[in-house]
Design a protein around this motif. Structure first.
Motif, PDB file in Angstrom:
ATOM      1  N   ALA A 137       0.853  -1.178   0.000  1.00  0.00           N
ATOM      2  CA  ALA A 137       0.000   0.000   0.000  1.00  0.00           C
ATOM      3  C   ALA A 137       0.890   1.229   0.000  1.00  0.00           C
ATOM      4  O   ALA A 137       1.934   1.248   0.664  1.00  0.00           O
ATOM      5  CB  ALA A 137      -0.929   0.008   1.221  1.00  0.00           C
ATOM      6  N   ASP A 138       0.468   2.236  -0.739  1.00  0.00           N
ATOM      7  CA  ASP A 138       1.241   3.456  -0.868  1.00  0.00           C
ATOM      8  C   ASP A 138       2.641   3.088  -1.370  1.00  0.00           C
ATOM      9  O   ASP A 138       2.790   2.409  -2.376  1.00  0.00           O
ATOM     10  CB  ASP A 138       1.261   4.213   0.451  1.00  0.00           C
ATOM     11  CG  ASP A 138       1.658   5.675   0.282  1.00  0.00           C
ATOM     12  OD1 ASP A 138       1.680   6.144  -0.864  1.00  0.00           O
ATOM     13  OD2 ASP A 138       1.953   6.319   1.284  1.00  0.00           O
ATOM     14  N   ARG A 139       3.698   3.451  -0.656  1.00  0.00           N
ATOM     15  CA  ARG A 139       5.056   3.168  -1.123  1.00  0.00           C
ATOM     16  C   ARG A 139       5.685   1.975  -0.425  1.00  0.00           C
ATOM     17  O   ARG A 139       6.866   1.684  -0.622  1.00  0.00           O
ATOM     18  CB  ARG A 139       5.944   4.400  -0.927  1.00  0.00           C
ATOM     19  CG  ARG A 139       5.468   5.601  -1.737  1.00  0.00           C
ATOM     20  CD  ARG A 139       6.409   6.775  -1.589  1.00  0.00           C
ATOM     21  NE  ARG A 139       5.941   7.928  -2.350  1.00  0.00           N
ATOM     22  CZ  ARG A 139       6.584   9.084  -2.436  1.00  0.00           C
ATOM     23  NH1 ARG A 139       7.738   9.247  -1.779  1.00  0.00           N
ATOM     24  NH2 ARG A 139       6.092  10.080  -3.140  1.00  0.00           N
ATOM     25  N   GLN A 140       4.901   1.271   0.366  1.00  0.00           N
ATOM     26  CA  GLN A 140       5.410   0.109   1.093  1.00  0.00           C
ATOM     27  C   GLN A 140       4.893  -1.165   0.421  1.00  0.00           C
ATOM     28  O   GLN A 140       3.686  -1.312   0.214  1.00  0.00           O
ATOM     29  CB  GLN A 140       4.957   0.146   2.559  1.00  0.00           C
ATOM     30  CG  GLN A 140       5.360   1.402   3.308  1.00  0.00           C
ATOM     31  CD  GLN A 140       6.859   1.513   3.453  1.00  0.00           C
ATOM     32  OE1 GLN A 140       7.555   0.536   3.723  1.00  0.00           O
ATOM     33  NE2 GLN A 140       7.379   2.727   3.276  1.00  0.00           N
ATOM     34  N   SER A 141       5.792  -2.066   0.057  1.00  0.00           N
ATOM     35  CA  SER A 141       5.358  -3.313  -0.568  1.00  0.00           C
ATOM     36  C   SER A 141       6.380  -4.405  -0.322  1.00  0.00           C
ATOM     37  O   SER A 141       7.547  -4.134  -0.010  1.00  0.00           O
ATOM     38  CB  SER A 141       5.151  -3.126  -2.077  1.00  0.00           C
ATOM     39  OG  SER A 141       6.387  -2.859  -2.726  1.00  0.00           O
TER      40      SER A 141
END
Length: 356
Positions: free
Chosen positions: A293-297
């Motif tokens: 999600a967003d910039r975290q993966s």
């Protein structure tokens, strides 16, 4: 010990030689009893690869010997799917029929009724339900890792700007009876997968286009489905995509899953590999998708692809008189959506009528 089911494979082009014969010859409980083709080169190829398999020269000859077989698999050009499957059912044989199930919704419904009236199994061949990346999408949704699904994006895109290269005449012929074009071809798989995940759609929007100068049938298509649970499926199929988008992009209210590249089973089958062995359907880590999600993966291992599960399901269905892994109703639904897509291209967003 229960004897194996004898299958007759009707057609030995790419579909028959790569996608059907290897599984009919290797699935426990099945035997590739005969290949039906009148093409001398294909007859030789079938004999060379499967020396214990009989080669029959015509469908008419097979029909006179229908009682020698337990299953027929139809993988002829699209316009002949319904007629060939109907003839086989009328001679008492259960049938697996390649996609598209039929060239029209009316033909699909008639084919389904023929099977029902004779209490015979009829299964559309939607093997892409067993692509590893699709199995991964199913798992992530079932595990709740993405939360509530909001939007499902799915693509089969290619870069083939010259429509005359490797053209199969029946696939590029504008006669509707041929069921040519990319909607019937790749679209059948994409629609089926969306329906498996989110149910029969209620509305369809479509852009069904012919882009290449020499093309006669649709080669660049976008279909948007509205499902009863609120999910929107956006499906792209194109022969003229100079930049290939993600195979899947699934957006939930907790996380996303994005995956590029295609399931490796098709290339393995085209290369002549025997399905189901160690490492079958496995993708290299470099091809895995991501969840986040967003910039975290994080990287998400792709589940192994497993086309063999379709065929083991066919064996079970025939042995136990239970529904096959893909039903005739499923095939009819795909044709309902395809015809709604063509209507939507002409007149705007289409409501799909109740199940017919």
């Amino acid at each position: 010990m229960t004897s194996s089911l004898r299958a007759a494979l009707v057609g030995y082009g790419l579909g028959g030689s790569a996608f059907h014969a290897p599984f009919l010859a290797s699935t426990p409980g099945l035997v590739l009893g005969a290949v039906v083709t009148g093409n001398p080169e294909r007859q030789t190829a079938a004999r060379d690869r499967y020396p214990g398999t009989e080669v029959i020269g015509s469908l008419d000859e097979l029909l006179t010997r229908a009682d020698e077989f337990d299953l027929a698999v139809v993988t002829t050009p699209n316009r002949h799917h319904a007629a060939n499957a109907t003839a086989l059912l009328e001679h008492g044989l259960p049938v697996v029929v390649d996609k598209p199930f039929a060239a029209s919704l009316d033909d699909a419904r008639a084919l389904r009724e023929t099977a029902r009236s004779r209490n015979l199994m009829l299964a559309p061949f939607h093997n892409r339900r067993y692509d590893g990346d699709f199995l991964t999408v199913q798992r992530l949704l079932n595990e709740g890792r993405l939360g509530r699904a909001l939007r499902f994006e799915s693509r089969f895109e290619r870069w083939r700007p010259d429509a005359s290269v490797n053209r199969k005449e029946w696939k590029e012929n504008a006669d509707p009876a041929n069921a040519g074009g990319i909607t019937f071809d790749l679209g059948s798989h994409l629609i089926d997968q969306a329906v498996v995940l989110f149910g029969r759609p209620t509305h369809v929007h479509a852009e069904v286009l012919v882009r290449r100068e020499t093309a006669l049938v649709d080669d660049d298509v976008f279909i948007a489905l509205t499902h009863d649970n609120g999910v929107r499926s956006h499906l792209w199929m194109s022969a003229i995509a100079a930049d290939l988008g993600p195979r899947f992009r699934v957006l939930g209210d907790k996380a996303y899953y994005v995956k590029y590249g295609l399931d490796p089973q098709e290339n393995a089958l085209r290369a002549g590999e025997i399905p189901g062995g160690p490492g079958w359907g496995e993708e290299p880590e470099s091809e895995w998708g991501r969840v986040g999600a967003d910039r975290q993966s994080t990287v998400e291992r792709t589940d192994p692809g497993a086309y063999q599960q379709f065929w083991s399901g066919i064996v079970t269905a025939l042995r136990t008189n239970t529904p096959p892994p893909v039903t005739a109703d499923d095939g009819v639904t795909v044709l309902e959506v395809i015809e709604a897509a063509y209507r939507a291209q002409a007149s705007g967003r289409q409501e799909i009528p109740p199940v017919g």
